[in-house]
Design an enzyme around this catalytic site. Structure first.
Site, PDB file in Angstrom:
ATOM      1  CG  HIS A 107      34.274 -47.919  -2.554  1.00  0.00           C
ATOM      2  ND1 HIS A 107      35.079 -48.900  -3.073  1.00  0.00           N
ATOM      3  CD2 HIS A 107      34.217 -48.150  -1.218  1.00  0.00           C
ATOM      4  CE1 HIS A 107      35.495 -49.709  -2.088  1.00  0.00           C
ATOM      5  NE2 HIS A 107      34.980 -49.255  -0.948  1.00  0.00           N
ATOM      6  CB  SER A 116      37.736 -43.366   2.898  1.00  0.00           C
ATOM      7  OG  SER A 116      38.025 -44.701   3.279  1.00  0.00           O
ATOM      8  CD  GLU A 138      37.596 -51.428   0.337  1.00  0.00           C
ATOM      9  OE1 GLU A 138      37.989 -50.279   0.629  1.00  0.00           O
ATOM     10  OE2 GLU A 138      36.387 -51.738   0.297  1.00  0.00           O
ATOM     11  CG  HIS A 192      34.959 -46.844   3.298  1.00  0.00           C
ATOM     12  ND1 HIS A 192      36.289 -46.881   2.965  1.00  0.00           N
ATOM     13  CD2 HIS A 192      34.396 -47.926   2.684  1.00  0.00           C
ATOM     14  CE1 HIS A 192      36.529 -47.930   2.195  1.00  0.00           C
ATOM     15  NE2 HIS A 192      35.397 -48.586   2.004  1.00  0.00           N
TER      16      HIS A 192
HETATM   17 CO    CO Z   1      35.167 -50.274   0.852  1.00  0.00          CO
END
Ligand code: CO
Ligand code: PHE
Length: 294
Positions: free
Chosen positions: A151, A211, A192, A146
């Site tokens: 990111h 993700s 997010e 993730h």
């Molecule tokens: Co995150």
């Protein structure tokens, strides 16, 4: 008598500020430094873990076209060969020259002040451990997949990179103003779970979406969730779901919008938002325009 440790300084145990779960966060907090960073013990990953990472990377990358924003799709290649868990050093060799950001290893979730402090220094904390095979579809806490895959690609974008640093500095300020809960909503609904309107239609830029095997298509294409224009006060009033796909997504028109809309002093905005009613996830206000699925 010893002075109490500053908030956000590693004491060698997992932070207790997080986790509604029944088990403490995974990860070796005892060997992390005061700022919670640790070494990425790359040699300790097993062949099975490299293979699991490869399968996660492949599954996700196959569904990016038409769902992820172009900036993300172009930058994913900077993560290197998909066949194994990347070495953070190798990523930094490309990332630092691009935007002066670096990724640093951490044992897992860290207290928010430590998190903000790292972001303010343009250091993105990446969890060292990888999920287990039975967590292939869903993992409760962020893991290395993730954190890296979700990111890091957008940290190659100069505008988004500056936004992330400003967020870190804004977090340290929000801690002093006791406003972290309001600020956390901004992170949640942008970094997010953010969507962006492009000439080709809606696309995802949020790491939690990018993700996730299922939420990527859901967030862009499903008729179920609400999709409303990014508006700072509206967003800060909106609660969020942590155990299901989001019921509301906020849509930006450019990363510049994100940067510009968050540039003003938040102190009066926090004060104002505190006087307004909270909005449930999935609620739409009277007269509010919704974006159609992409
Ligand atoms: Co995150
Ligand atoms: N402008 C915000 C403040 O004064 C700081 C901030 C910038 C917060 C960007 C989040 C994102 O608090």
């Amino acid at each position: 008598m010893n002075a109490p440790a500053a908030k956000g300084v590693n004491q060698g145990v997992a932070p207790v500020t997080y986790g509604q779960g029944e088990r403490p966060p995974r990860g070796d907090y005892a060997s992390a430094a005061a700022d919670y960073t640790c070494a990425q013990r790359w040699g300790a990953y097993t062949p099975e873990q490299h293979d699991l990472y490869r399968r996660l990377h492949q599954r996700q990358t196959a569904q990016l076209p038409g769902l992820a924003c172009d900036e993300f799709i172009h930058a994913v290649q900077h993560l290197g060969a998909a066949g194994q868990i990347p070495r953070f050093e190798a990523i930094n060799d490309k990332l630092y020259p691009a935007t002066r950001w670096q990724v640093v290893a951490v044992p897992g979730l860290i207290p928010e002040e430590a998190f903000f402090a790292l972001l303010a220094e343009r250091k993105f904390p990446v969890t060292e451990w990888l999920r287990t095979p039975d967590e292939f579809d869903y993992v409760v806490e962020p893991d290395v997949f993730h954190d890296l895959y979700g990111h890091v690609p957008l940290l190659f974008n100069p505008v988004f990179a500056d936004y992330m640093q400003a967020y870190g500095a804004g977090g340290l300020k929000a801690s002093r103003l006791d406003a972290c809960e309001l600020l956390a909503r901004l992170y949640w609904y942008t970094v997010e779970f953010g969507l962006i309107e492009t000439k080709q239609g809606l696309r995802a830029y949020g790491a939690g979406i990018l993700s996730s095997a299922g939420e990527l298509r859901h967030s862009v294409r499903s008729p179920a969730p609400r999709r409303v224009a990014f508006d700072l006060r509206r967003l800060m009033r909106t609660r969020y779901k942590i155990d299901s796909f989001q019921a509301t997504y906020f849509v930006i028109d450019a990363f510049e919008q994100l940067f510009d809309a968050t540039a003003p002093d938040f102190a009066p905005i926090y004060a104002e938002v505190r006087t307004l009613a909270e909005i449930e996830a999935g609620a739409v206000l009277d007269g509010e325009r919704e974006f159609r699925p992409g």
